[in-house]
Write a protein that holds these residues in place. Structure first.
Motif, PDB file in Angstrom:
ATOM      1  N   LEU A   1       0.832  -1.203   0.000  1.00  0.00           N
ATOM      2  CA  LEU A   1       0.000   0.000   0.000  1.00  0.00           C
ATOM      3  C   LEU A   1       0.863   1.248   0.000  1.00  0.00           C
ATOM      4  O   LEU A   1       1.815   1.351   0.763  1.00  0.00           O
ATOM      5  N   ASP A   2       0.494   2.210  -0.826  1.00  0.00           N
ATOM      6  CA  ASP A   2       1.053   3.556  -0.756  1.00  0.00           C
ATOM      7  C   ASP A   2      -0.095   4.507  -0.434  1.00  0.00           C
ATOM      8  O   ASP A   2      -1.251   4.076  -0.317  1.00  0.00           O
TER       9      ASP A   2
ATOM     10  N   THR B   1      -4.697   6.328   2.488  1.00  0.00           N
ATOM     11  CA  THR B   1      -4.115   5.435   3.497  1.00  0.00           C
ATOM     12  C   THR B   1      -2.777   5.948   4.011  1.00  0.00           C
ATOM     13  O   THR B   1      -2.025   5.197   4.638  1.00  0.00           O
ATOM     14  N   TRP B   2      -2.463   7.215   3.772  1.00  0.00           N
ATOM     15  CA  TRP B   2      -1.171   7.763   4.174  1.00  0.00           C
ATOM     16  C   TRP B   2      -0.984   7.617   5.689  1.00  0.00           C
ATOM     17  O   TRP B   2      -1.756   8.117   6.489  1.00  0.00           O
ATOM     18  N   CYS B   3       0.059   6.908   6.074  1.00  0.00           N
ATOM     19  CA  CYS B   3       0.446   6.731   7.479  1.00  0.00           C
ATOM     20  C   CYS B   3      -0.701   6.174   8.315  1.00  0.00           C
ATOM     21  O   CYS B   3      -1.027   6.690   9.390  1.00  0.00           O
TER      22      CYS B   3
ATOM     23  N   GLN C   1      -7.664  -2.484   8.002  1.00  0.00           N
ATOM     24  CA  GLN C   1      -6.822  -1.323   7.717  1.00  0.00           C
ATOM     25  C   GLN C   1      -7.576  -0.081   8.156  1.00  0.00           C
ATOM     26  O   GLN C   1      -8.730   0.118   7.788  1.00  0.00           O
ATOM     27  N   THR C   2      -6.933   0.754   8.990  1.00  0.00           N
ATOM     28  CA  THR C   2      -7.667   1.827   9.662  1.00  0.00           C
ATOM     29  C   THR C   2      -6.962   3.170   9.531  1.00  0.00           C
ATOM     30  O   THR C   2      -5.744   3.271   9.655  1.00  0.00           O
ATOM     31  N   GLY C   3      -7.764   4.204   9.297  1.00  0.00           N
ATOM     32  CA  GLY C   3      -7.284   5.572   9.335  1.00  0.00           C
ATOM     33  C   GLY C   3      -6.520   6.004   8.107  1.00  0.00           C
ATOM     34  O   GLY C   3      -6.596   5.394   7.040  1.00  0.00           O
ATOM     35  N   GLY C   4      -5.766   7.085   8.267  1.00  0.00           N
ATOM     36  CA  GLY C   4      -5.035   7.695   7.167  1.00  0.00           C
ATOM     37  C   GLY C   4      -5.165   9.203   7.241  1.00  0.00           C
ATOM     38  O   GLY C   4      -5.367   9.774   8.307  1.00  0.00           O
ATOM     39  N   ASP C   5      -5.091   9.851   6.112  1.00  0.00           N
ATOM     40  CA  ASP C   5      -5.160  11.307   6.053  1.00  0.00           C
ATOM     41  C   ASP C   5      -6.402  11.718   5.273  1.00  0.00           C
ATOM     42  O   ASP C   5      -6.998  10.909   4.533  1.00  0.00           O
TER      43      ASP C   5
ATOM     44  N   GLY D   1      -9.423   9.693   4.445  1.00  0.00           N
ATOM     45  CA  GLY D   1      -9.202   8.396   5.070  1.00  0.00           C
ATOM     46  C   GLY D   1      -9.078   8.442   6.580  1.00  0.00           C
ATOM     47  O   GLY D   1      -8.890   7.410   7.218  1.00  0.00           O
ATOM     48  N   LEU D   2      -9.208   9.628   7.182  1.00  0.00           N
ATOM     49  CA  LEU D   2      -8.874   9.823   8.588  1.00  0.00           C
ATOM     50  C   LEU D   2      -9.666   8.911   9.524  1.00  0.00           C
ATOM     51  O   LEU D   2      -9.129   8.395  10.506  1.00  0.00           O
ATOM     52  N   LYS D   3     -10.935   8.694   9.233  1.00  0.00           N
ATOM     53  CA  LYS D   3     -11.786   7.857  10.095  1.00  0.00           C
ATOM     54  C   LYS D   3     -12.233   6.578   9.397  1.00  0.00           C
ATOM     55  O   LYS D   3     -13.107   5.867   9.895  1.00  0.00           O
ATOM     56  N   LYS D   4     -11.607   6.249   8.299  1.00  0.00           N
ATOM     57  CA  LYS D   4     -12.055   5.127   7.481  1.00  0.00           C
ATOM     58  C   LYS D   4     -11.571   3.781   8.021  1.00  0.00           C
ATOM     59  O   LYS D   4     -10.478   3.659   8.576  1.00  0.00           O
ATOM     60  N   ILE D   5     -12.407   2.770   7.803  1.00  0.00           N
ATOM     61  CA  ILE D   5     -12.061   1.376   8.068  1.00  0.00           C
ATOM     62  C   ILE D   5     -12.172   0.626   6.751  1.00  0.00           C
ATOM     63  O   ILE D   5     -13.174   0.746   6.031  1.00  0.00           O
ATOM     64  N   ARG D   6     -11.127  -0.124   6.422  1.00  0.00           N
ATOM     65  CA  ARG D   6     -11.085  -0.883   5.169  1.00  0.00           C
ATOM     66  C   ARG D   6     -10.757  -2.338   5.487  1.00  0.00           C
ATOM     67  O   ARG D   6     -10.120  -2.633   6.489  1.00  0.00           O
ATOM     68  N   LYS D   7     -11.166  -3.230   4.591  1.00  0.00           N
ATOM     69  CA  LYS D   7     -10.859  -4.649   4.773  1.00  0.00           C
ATOM     70  C   LYS D   7     -10.383  -5.247   3.463  1.00  0.00           C
ATOM     71  O   LYS D   7     -10.863  -4.898   2.382  1.00  0.00           O
ATOM     72  N   PHE D   8      -9.422  -6.149   3.604  1.00  0.00           N
ATOM     73  CA  PHE D   8      -8.971  -6.934   2.462  1.00  0.00           C
ATOM     74  C   PHE D   8      -9.049  -8.403   2.863  1.00  0.00           C
ATOM     75  O   PHE D   8      -8.316  -8.847   3.738  1.00  0.00           O
TER      76      PHE D   8
END
Length: 535
Positions: A54-55, A107-109, A122-126, A129-136
């Motif tokens: 991920l980037d 997904t930055w940081c 996968q949680t958070g980011g900028d 994406g700050l409050k996002k929750i993702r799944k793979f």
């Protein structure tokens, strides 16, 4: 007339000896993928022997297009409002093929962790994406699995530079982040984000409380380290049970970027030791100094002792942004990073190309071994992950803004593998093959493992379980190695042996989920077989 010639001869011999010594250092390197298309700042290995990379999403064009017709729309992206480039990919370790994945929010940081069923959370980011929750949810290499954004729930607090840790019941705690001195859980709990004042106590203008080091101890509590301080945290009652002594040597967390690992759990699993190594000098980030020497000190502490103290020692090299990888043997590989500067875009210099092996069982002064250097600098936003075949995968470095390839340390798209000494040809006859192992094992169960090996077995063959962590920013979230109680190997036909093993007793020792099970013969690990540990 003799003096100059003698000096020249001496210099020539010195250079030859240096080159010979360098060539004889343990370990080998190889390029797995010449161009992954993205520079991975987050990397995780799945139970299907694929690798998720991920980037960030709003960095402009990557070097990998999404499949035809797939694009995302991002109002935050200064360059690509309509973005048809991949910012996450899946690597098939067997074929070396790269498949683009679709990630919708930044997904930055961010942070991540595998759930008990093998799904990558996968949680958070900028920004968006700050409050996002993702799944793979990983699949077979020829499958079509992809990222899914969770739409019906979001994080209670924005999480940028947070840390995730799976807990004994299979839930995940999410700790800290920029301007988030709280913890919360997935699945979400009724009380949402819970105040965690420790992170505010250690915060300063350098922000060295970001990406805190979080380790689940076998007593069920959390060891949490930020800046120079650590606490024993009871997440169930939201109480700090103990303040550990401060660690000398300056701040260790982002952006000062040391690294940390919990050593292998073994025996009766009552003892847990934590190691924290390296980091930038205080002020290097604030001054944007690329040439301030990093420090090479390591602290080691028995976190479960009633009166713990840090035992200090020095690495062979100063190192900032190093990654600590638990090997199947229980040794720790320290790799990547720089000898000067700090974390941040283009804020480090003098890459530390030499990996170092940390051998915990050796006495102080004899624990570090310098290994064969690589040639590819791995600086900011690089990662290191243990592979099932015992190699260590290296990815990413210096994504810069909009990827740069004409910089002193360019954006790095190559993926490499480092092979520790235990994979050398002269030890091939010692390498066991894992012939049979149950696919699923319950806590405390006794089960048999069958292995084969070329030479007769001498001593005990270990069976060790290694987690698949989420590696980012010089820390592997959820990293763990558990050595099982085993019996002596019993012959079971020509070159074949049976080993009786006892599974970990509970989720405090090894949280539920998928683990790489290695047989280790005289310090040489097999190729791992994946095992599902359940309650």
């Amino acid at each position: 007339m003799d003096a100059p010639w003698n000096l020249l001869l001496f210099f020539s011999l010195f250079v030859q000896c240096f080159l010979f010594a360098r060539a004889q250092l343990p370990g080998t390197w190889e390029v797995l993928v010449p161009n992954a298309g993205i520079a991975s700042m987050h990397t995780a290995v799945t139970r299907f022997n694929t690798v998720v990379l991920l980037d960030r999403t709003n960095i402009g064009p990557s070097r990998k297009m999404l499949h035809k017709g797939r694009c995302r729309f991002d109002r935050y992206d200064a360059v690509l409002k309509r973005d048809c480039y991949a910012h996450s990919v899946l690597l098939d370790l067997q074929t070396k093929q790269i498949r683009p994945l679709m990630i919708l929010t930044d997904t930055w940081c961010s942070s991540g962790q595998f759930l008990p069923d093998g799904t990558l959370l996968q949680t958070g980011g900028d920004l968006d994406g700050l409050k996002k929750i993702r799944k793979f949810e990983p699949c077979e290499p020829n499958g079509s699995c992809d990222w899914v954004e969770v739409d019906d729930v979001e994080l209670a607090d924005g999480r940028w530079y947070a840390t995730n840790q799976i807990l004994p019941d299979g839930s995940v705690i999410i700790v800290g982040g920029r301007a988030a001195n709280t913890v919360e859980f997935y699945p979400p709990r009724k009380n949402g984000a819970v105040s965690f004042p420790f992170l505010a106590d250690v915060e300063d203008t350098q922000m060295d409380n970001l990406y805190p080091y979080v380790h689940l101890l076998p007593n069920g509590h959390l060891f949490i380290f930020a800046n120079t301080k650590a606490v024993l945290y009871d997440y169930q009652s939201n109480k700090v049970l103990r303040n550990y002594p401060p660690l000398d040597g300056g701040p260790r967390n982002y952006p000062s970027a040391g690294s940390s690992a919990m050593l292998a759990l073994q025996g009766d699993y009552s003892t847990a030791e934590i190691v924290v190594c390296g980091g930038a000098q205080y002020g290097a980030f604030l001054m944007k100094s690329t040439d301030t020497p990093a420090h090479g000190s390591c602290g080691r502490i028995v976190a479960t002792d009633p009166d713990p103290v840090w035992q200090m020692e020095d690495m062979p090299f100063d190192r900032v942004m190093g990654d600590m990888v638990m090997l199947p043997t229980g040794d720790v590989l320290i790799i990547n990073g720089a000898q000067k500067g700090t974390q941040g875009f283009e804020m480090a210099s003098n890459p530390c190309l030499y990996p170092v092996l940390y051998q915990p069982s050796q006495p102080v002064g004899l624990r570090f071994m310098t290994l064969n250097p690589g040639t590819v600098p791995r600086l900011y936003h690089s990662t290191a992950n243990l592979l099932p075949d015992g190699r260590v995968l290296l990815a990413g470095s210096n994504p810069h803004y909009f990827y740069k390839f004409n910089a002193e340390f360019p954006t790095e798209l190559r993926i490499e593998a480092f092979s520790p000494e235990y994979l050398s040809m002269d030890r091939a006859n010692l390498r066991p093959t894992m012939e049979e192992i149950p696919e699923t094992v319950r806590y405390g169960a006794v089960f048999d493992v069958f292995i084969s090996v070329s030479l007769p077995i001498v001593g005990i063959v270990e069976v060790n379980l290694g987690s698949a962590p989420f590696a980012t920013h010089s820390f592997s979230q959820g990293q763990r190695l558990v050595k099982l109680a085993v019996t002596s190997a019993v012959p079971d036909g020509e070159g074949r042996y049976k080993i009786s093993c006892t599974a970990p007793p509970n989720g405090m020792v090894a949280p539920p989920g998928y683990y790489m099970a290695f047989a280790v013969n005289q310090g040489v690990p097999s190729v791992a077989r994946w095992i599902h540990l359940i309650a």
